[in-house]
Design a protein around this motif. Structure first.
Motif, PDB file in Angstrom:
ATOM      1  N   ILE A  35      36.937  48.179 -41.524  1.00 24.03           N
ATOM      2  CA  ILE A  35      37.591  48.025 -40.214  1.00 24.03           C
ATOM      3  C   ILE A  35      36.622  48.378 -39.083  1.00 24.03           C
ATOM      4  CG2 ILE A  35      39.461  48.847 -38.715  1.00 24.03           C
ATOM      5  CD1 ILE A  35      41.075  49.418 -41.287  1.00 24.03           C
ATOM      6  N   LEU A  36      35.905  49.487 -39.250  1.00 21.08           N
ATOM      7  CA  LEU A  36      34.966  49.924 -38.206  1.00 21.08           C
ATOM      8  C   LEU A  36      33.774  48.974 -38.097  1.00 21.08           C
ATOM      9  CD1 LEU A  36      35.085  53.794 -38.823  1.00 21.08           C
ATOM     10  CD2 LEU A  36      36.130  52.510 -36.940  1.00 21.08           C
ATOM     11  N   ALA A  37      33.345  48.408 -39.245  1.00 23.09           N
ATOM     12  CA  ALA A  37      32.268  47.409 -39.212  1.00 23.09           C
ATOM     13  C   ALA A  37      32.740  46.151 -38.483  1.00 23.09           C
ATOM     14  CB  ALA A  37      31.831  47.062 -40.632  1.00 23.09           C
ATOM     15  N   THR A  38      33.980  45.781 -38.716  1.00 27.22           N
ATOM     16  CA  THR A  38      34.573  44.631 -38.013  1.00 27.22           C
ATOM     17  C   THR A  38      34.626  44.900 -36.514  1.00 27.22           C
ATOM     18  OG1 THR A  38      35.929  44.113 -39.963  1.00 27.22           O
ATOM     19  CG2 THR A  38      36.613  43.139 -37.869  1.00 27.22           C
ATOM     20  N   ARG A  39      35.019  46.122 -36.151  1.00 30.84           N
ATOM     21  CA  ARG A  39      35.062  46.515 -34.723  1.00 30.84           C
ATOM     22  C   ARG A  39      33.685  46.353 -34.078  1.00 30.84           C
ATOM     23  NH1 ARG A  39      33.258  50.127 -31.473  1.00 30.84           N
ATOM     24  NH2 ARG A  39      32.150  51.114 -33.192  1.00 30.84           N
ATOM     25  N   SER A  40      32.640  46.809 -34.777  1.00 35.23           N
ATOM     26  CA  SER A  40      31.274  46.724 -34.242  1.00 35.23           C
ATOM     27  C   SER A  40      30.858  45.272 -34.023  1.00 35.23           C
ATOM     28  CB  SER A  40      30.290  47.402 -35.204  1.00 35.23           C
ATOM     29  OG  SER A  40      30.593  48.776 -35.328  1.00 35.23           O
ATOM     30  N   GLU A  41      31.216  44.394 -34.984  1.00 36.52           N
ATOM     31  CA  GLU A  41      30.844  42.982 -34.884  1.00 36.52           C
ATOM     32  C   GLU A  41      31.599  42.300 -33.736  1.00 36.52           C
ATOM     33  OE1 GLU A  41      31.731  41.861 -38.871  1.00 36.52           O
ATOM     34  OE2 GLU A  41      30.008  42.956 -39.657  1.00 36.52           O
ATOM     35  N   VAL A  42      32.874  42.675 -33.551  1.00 33.32           N
ATOM     36  CA  VAL A  42      33.652  42.131 -32.428  1.00 33.32           C
ATOM     37  C   VAL A  42      33.067  42.615 -31.106  1.00 33.32           C
ATOM     38  CG1 VAL A  42      35.907  42.202 -31.273  1.00 33.32           C
ATOM     39  CG2 VAL A  42      35.791  41.851 -33.751  1.00 33.32           C
ATOM     40  N   GLU A  43      32.667  43.883 -31.076  1.00 35.58           N
ATOM     41  CA  GLU A  43      32.080  44.469 -29.862  1.00 35.58           C
ATOM     42  C   GLU A  43      30.767  43.775 -29.507  1.00 35.58           C
ATOM     43  OE1 GLU A  43      32.032  49.029 -28.201  1.00 35.58           O
ATOM     44  OE2 GLU A  43      31.213  48.669 -30.198  1.00 35.58           O
ATOM     45  N   ASN A  44      30.057  43.274 -30.539  1.00 33.27           N
ATOM     46  CA  ASN A  44      28.783  42.596 -30.307  1.00 33.27           C
ATOM     47  C   ASN A  44      28.949  41.111 -29.990  1.00 33.27           C
ATOM     48  OD1 ASN A  44      27.262  44.920 -30.737  1.00 33.27           O
ATOM     49  ND2 ASN A  44      27.149  44.590 -32.951  1.00 33.27           N
ATOM     50  N   GLY A  45      30.205  40.648 -29.890  1.00 37.91           N
ATOM     51  CA  GLY A  45      30.428  39.271 -29.446  1.00 37.91           C
ATOM     52  C   GLY A  45      31.028  38.326 -30.463  1.00 37.91           C
ATOM     53  N   SER A  46      31.212  38.767 -31.704  1.00 40.62           N
ATOM     54  CA  SER A  46      31.809  37.891 -32.713  1.00 40.62           C
ATOM     55  C   SER A  46      33.307  37.767 -32.486  1.00 40.62           C
ATOM     56  CB  SER A  46      31.578  38.455 -34.122  1.00 40.62           C
ATOM     57  OG  SER A  46      30.220  38.440 -34.465  1.00 40.62           O
ATOM     58  N   SER A  47      33.864  36.644 -32.923  1.00 40.38           N
ATOM     59  CA  SER A  47      35.324  36.522 -32.900  1.00 40.38           C
ATOM     60  C   SER A  47      35.880  37.395 -34.022  1.00 40.38           C
ATOM     61  CB  SER A  47      35.745  35.073 -33.117  1.00 40.38           C
ATOM     62  OG  SER A  47      35.429  34.659 -34.436  1.00 40.38           O
ATOM     63  N   LEU A  48      37.155  37.731 -33.921  1.00 41.47           N
ATOM     64  CA  LEU A  48      37.770  38.580 -34.953  1.00 41.47           C
ATOM     65  C   LEU A  48      37.739  37.893 -36.313  1.00 41.47           C
ATOM     66  CD1 LEU A  48      39.344  41.156 -35.698  1.00 41.47           C
ATOM     67  CD2 LEU A  48      41.452  39.956 -35.053  1.00 41.47           C
ATOM     68  N   ALA A  49      38.018  36.588 -36.340  1.00 46.61           N
ATOM     69  CA  ALA A  49      38.029  35.839 -37.600  1.00 46.61           C
ATOM     70  C   ALA A  49      36.636  35.836 -38.239  1.00 46.61           C
ATOM     71  CB  ALA A  49      38.517  34.420 -37.371  1.00 46.61           C
ATOM     72  N   ASP A  50      35.593  35.593 -37.430  1.00 47.59           N
ATOM     73  CA  ASP A  50      34.222  35.584 -37.966  1.00 47.59           C
ATOM     74  C   ASP A  50      33.827  36.966 -38.477  1.00 47.59           C
ATOM     75  OD1 ASP A  50      33.893  32.931 -37.445  1.00 47.59           O
ATOM     76  OD2 ASP A  50      32.895  33.218 -35.513  1.00 47.59           O
ATOM     77  N   ALA A  51      34.194  37.996 -37.740  1.00 49.08           N
ATOM     78  CA  ALA A  51      33.871  39.369 -38.156  1.00 49.08           C
ATOM     79  C   ALA A  51      34.553  39.715 -39.475  1.00 49.08           C
ATOM     80  CB  ALA A  51      34.289  40.349 -37.064  1.00 49.08           C
ATOM     81  N   MET A  52      35.819  39.315 -39.610  1.00 46.65           N
ATOM     82  CA  MET A  52      36.555  39.602 -40.845  1.00 46.65           C
ATOM     83  C   MET A  52      36.053  38.768 -42.020  1.00 46.65           C
ATOM     84  SD  MET A  52      40.506  40.072 -39.560  1.00 46.65           S
ATOM     85  CE  MET A  52      41.080  41.696 -39.043  1.00 46.65           C
ATOM     86  N   SER A  53      35.603  37.546 -41.745  1.00 44.53           N
ATOM     87  CA  SER A  53      35.119  36.673 -42.825  1.00 44.53           C
ATOM     88  C   SER A  53      33.850  37.206 -43.478  1.00 44.53           C
ATOM     89  CB  SER A  53      34.874  35.258 -42.299  1.00 44.53           C
ATOM     90  OG  SER A  53      33.803  35.248 -41.368  1.00 44.53           O
ATOM     91  N   ARG A  54      33.162  38.139 -42.822  1.00 38.66           N
ATOM     92  CA  ARG A  54      31.967  38.765 -43.406  1.00 38.66           C
ATOM     93  C   ARG A  54      32.330  39.802 -44.469  1.00 38.66           C
ATOM     94  NH1 ARG A  54      30.317  38.765 -37.699  1.00 38.66           N
ATOM     95  NH2 ARG A  54      28.896  37.007 -37.378  1.00 38.66           N
ATOM     96  N   HIS A  55      33.630  40.029 -44.649  1.00 39.10           N
ATOM     97  CA  HIS A  55      34.112  40.983 -45.667  1.00 39.10           C
ATOM     98  C   HIS A  55      35.159  40.285 -46.550  1.00 39.10           C
ATOM     99  CE1 HIS A  55      32.168  44.084 -43.186  1.00 39.10           C
ATOM    100  NE2 HIS A  55      32.750  43.514 -42.152  1.00 39.10           N
ATOM    101  N   PRO A  56      34.702  39.289 -47.342  1.00 36.02           N
ATOM    102  CA  PRO A  56      35.651  38.452 -48.105  1.00 36.02           C
ATOM    103  C   PRO A  56      36.432  39.206 -49.184  1.00 36.02           C
ATOM    104  CG  PRO A  56      33.377  38.016 -48.776  1.00 36.02           C
ATOM    105  CD  PRO A  56      33.307  38.892 -47.565  1.00 36.02           C
TER     106      PRO A  56
END
Length: 262
Positions: A35-56
């Motif tokens: 969840i926190l890794a997803t937060r960091s990726e969203v904060e860096n400009g990724s969409s939520l879906a793209d950030a979550m897809s990095r954790h299949p």
């Protein structure tokens, strides 16, 4: 997580803040880290879906595609509610199936254990008694005594063989051909086959309806649904239906032609 996420989004909290709060209060350390890794990726400009897809392993294609549809349509809170309902129903169905299977599995396991103990401990005592009498034993009795002797003599080899057979089955099922053969046989089994077919159809209907209601296209929804079918025969039937729809056909006739769906 999904329920709380939808409530926070609905309340107007920023996406990064939601993920920060949910990640910090999550008790499962591995999930919290995701969840926190997803937060960091969203904060860096990724969409939520793209950030979550990095954790299949945590967020499967069904989840991420619905999130993407929610982001595109501006209805992320609604999509999250649908996802939560879907997950809860899926867990409930899985629990019902497990509950239905516990009794027969328990009966078979206990019966096997009892028969094994009788052959191992009880029958040798009777065999010695019968040998002392010197009488001709009936065939069923001789068969039971032979089974008992072989169990005592070859017990370790039987256990090793069972373990080897289990490993071999797992390896075979991991191949596409093996999975198709086993799943085909499962669906043809009496009683159990009908149950497994109904489970697969229920999962298909629930998954497809959730994806379509969330704005995912029919072809993409069928592709995702096939991957989450849980049965190779049903998966092939869905992919065949998808190919027919891609050619311009309706959904009903291709499903009927597969002879998998009632």
């Amino acid at each position: 997580f999904v329920r709380q996420f939808s409530v926070m989004i609905d309340a107007g909290l920023p996406l990064v803040s939601c993920l920060e709060i949910l990640g910090s209060q999550e008790e499962d350390k591995n999930f919290a880290a995701v969840i926190l890794a997803t937060r960091s990726e969203v904060e860096n400009g990724s969409s939520l879906a793209d950030a979550m897809s990095r954790h299949p392993k945590v967020f499967d294609p069904l989840f991420t595609n619905m999130i993407a549809a929610g982001e595109a349509g501006g209805i992320l809170d609604t999509i999250l509610k649908r996802l939560a309902t879907y997950i809860e129903k899926a867990v409930k169905l899985k629990g019902q199936v497990k509950a239905a299977m516990i009794y027969p599995i328990a009966v078979i396991s206990i019966a096997t254990l009892v028969v094994g103990v009788i052959l191992w401990k009880v029958i040798p005592t009777f065999a010695s008694l019968f040998a002392g009498l010197g009488a001709d034993l009936p065939l069923p009795t001789r068969v039971v005594i032979t089974l008992s002797n072989n169990l005592v003599r070859f017990g370790p080899f039987l256990i090793a063989g069972a373990v080897g057979a289990g490993y071999g089955f797992r390896s075979y099922y991991a191949t596409p051909k093996g999975r198709m053969a086993v799943d085909t046989f499962t669906l043809k089994m009496p009683i159990l086959g009908d149950l497994m077919r109904k489970i697969a159809v229920a999962r298909f209907c629930r998954t497809l309806s959730t994806l379509l209601a969330s704005g995912v296209s029919i072809l993409e929804a069928l592709d995702i649904t096939a991957k989450t079918a849980g049965n190779a025969v049903v998966e092939r039937a869905i992919q065949t239906t998808r190919a027919s729809i891609e050619r311009g056909e309706t959904i009903a006739q291709p499903l009927k032609d597969t002879a998998v769906f009632p």
